[in-house]
Design a protein around this motif. Sequence first.
Motif, short mmCIF file in Angstrom:
data_model
loop_
_atom_site.label_atom_id
_atom_site.label_comp_id
_atom_site.label_asym_id
_atom_site.label_seq_id
_atom_site.Cartn_x
_atom_site.Cartn_y
_atom_site.Cartn_z
N ILE A 102 0.84 -1.20 0.00
CA ILE A 102 0.00 0.00 0.00
C ILE A 102 0.87 1.25 0.00
CG2 ILE A 102 -1.61 1.37 1.40
CD1 ILE A 102 -2.91 -1.26 2.26
N ILE A 103 1.91 1.25 0.82
CA ILE A 103 2.76 2.43 0.98
C ILE A 103 3.47 2.80 -0.33
CG2 ILE A 103 4.82 3.31 2.16
CD1 ILE A 103 3.94 1.53 4.58
N VAL A 104 3.84 1.80 -1.12
CA VAL A 104 4.58 2.08 -2.36
C VAL A 104 3.67 2.20 -3.58
CG1 VAL A 104 6.64 0.92 -1.49
CG2 VAL A 104 4.99 -0.38 -2.85
N ASP A 105 2.38 2.02 -3.38
CA ASP A 105 1.43 2.10 -4.48
C ASP A 105 1.22 3.58 -4.87
OD1 ASP A 105 -0.64 2.00 -6.30
OD2 ASP A 105 -1.93 0.72 -5.07
N LYS A 106 1.65 3.95 -6.06
CA LYS A 106 1.56 5.34 -6.51
C LYS A 106 0.12 5.82 -6.69
CE LYS A 106 6.05 5.27 -8.86
NZ LYS A 106 6.75 5.43 -10.15
N LYS A 107 -0.81 4.88 -6.86
CA LYS A 107 -2.20 5.24 -7.08
C LYS A 107 -2.99 5.38 -5.78
CE LYS A 107 -2.44 3.00 -11.62
NZ LYS A 107 -3.13 1.97 -12.44
N GLU A 108 -2.39 4.94 -4.68
CA GLU A 108 -3.10 4.95 -3.40
C GLU A 108 -3.18 6.36 -2.81
OE1 GLU A 108 -5.47 4.16 -1.46
OE2 GLU A 108 -4.78 2.08 -1.26
N LYS A 109 -4.27 6.61 -2.08
CA LYS A 109 -4.47 7.90 -1.40
C LYS A 109 -3.43 8.07 -0.29
CE LYS A 109 -8.40 8.95 -3.51
NZ LYS A 109 -8.55 10.13 -4.39
N ASP A 110 -3.00 9.32 -0.09
CA ASP A 110 -1.98 9.60 0.92
C ASP A 110 -2.44 9.22 2.32
OD1 ASP A 110 -0.17 10.53 -0.93
OD2 ASP A 110 -0.67 12.65 -0.66
N TYR A 111 -3.73 9.46 2.64
CA TYR A 111 -4.20 9.15 4.00
C TYR A 111 -4.26 7.64 4.25
CZ TYR A 111 -8.87 8.88 1.73
OH TYR A 111 -9.94 8.58 0.92
N VAL A 112 -4.44 6.86 3.18
CA VAL A 112 -4.40 5.40 3.33
C VAL A 112 -2.96 4.96 3.56
CG1 VAL A 112 -4.94 3.18 2.27
CG2 VAL A 112 -6.42 5.16 1.83
N LYS A 113 -2.02 5.55 2.81
CA LYS A 113 -0.61 5.24 2.98
C LYS A 113 -0.13 5.57 4.40
CE LYS A 113 0.90 5.91 -1.83
NZ LYS A 113 1.87 6.62 -2.69
#
Length: 219
Positions: A192-203
């Motif tokens: 999740i942390i390295v997923d470029k498409k993921e929302k910042d608050y999720v990261k």
Amino acid sequence: MKKIELTWSNIKKLEEHHITYLLYLEGRSIDEISIIRRMPKEQVERHILECKIGLSKKTSEEDLLIKIISLNKEDRLEYLNRISKSEKEALVMEIYKRYIKFKNPEDRMILIWLIGELKDKRLLPFIRMELRSKYVNLRRLCCSALGKIKDVKTKDWLEEALEDINPQVRQYAAKALEYVGDVETINKLREIIVDKKEKDYVKKAAYNSLVSIESKSAN
């Protein structure tokens, strides 16, 4: 308001707010009722509140859940803080026996919130069921409740929720995994942390949980 009056067969005798409440009891959302009844959502909410208040005044001890659902969040918290252990047990049993009878998603959201506050593992099957709900807020509240209950047996449920289509559900799942996650969970959080498409608050939620899990694993 007599319970027998709240039926479609008595529709000619019902008042406007009763008709709105019948749709609510069928599981219709506020938005759906607003469209069906051709009235603003605020009016729909007033109708529902009017009926709930009427019911709470006339119900007996066995309808404890109706009374609690009629309260606002602050009053519900105050109620939970002042009841005895035996009264909490009675409330757990009421939820266990009657949960599926509540068809409306708004009512179920309050019940899921209650389950989280009560932290009783006997009610976990309802959370498992609602994690598959079509309603985002129900799935989100389920993850929040699991973060309060902190049962390691629910780790797999939360890891599944990390793949939910809604970012808020993923965020709350990541938060809850801080308490039940293990070494295997760390890899999922890293993805999740390295997923470029993921929302910042999720990261951010994933990172905080990852750090917490790693810290506990090191001790």
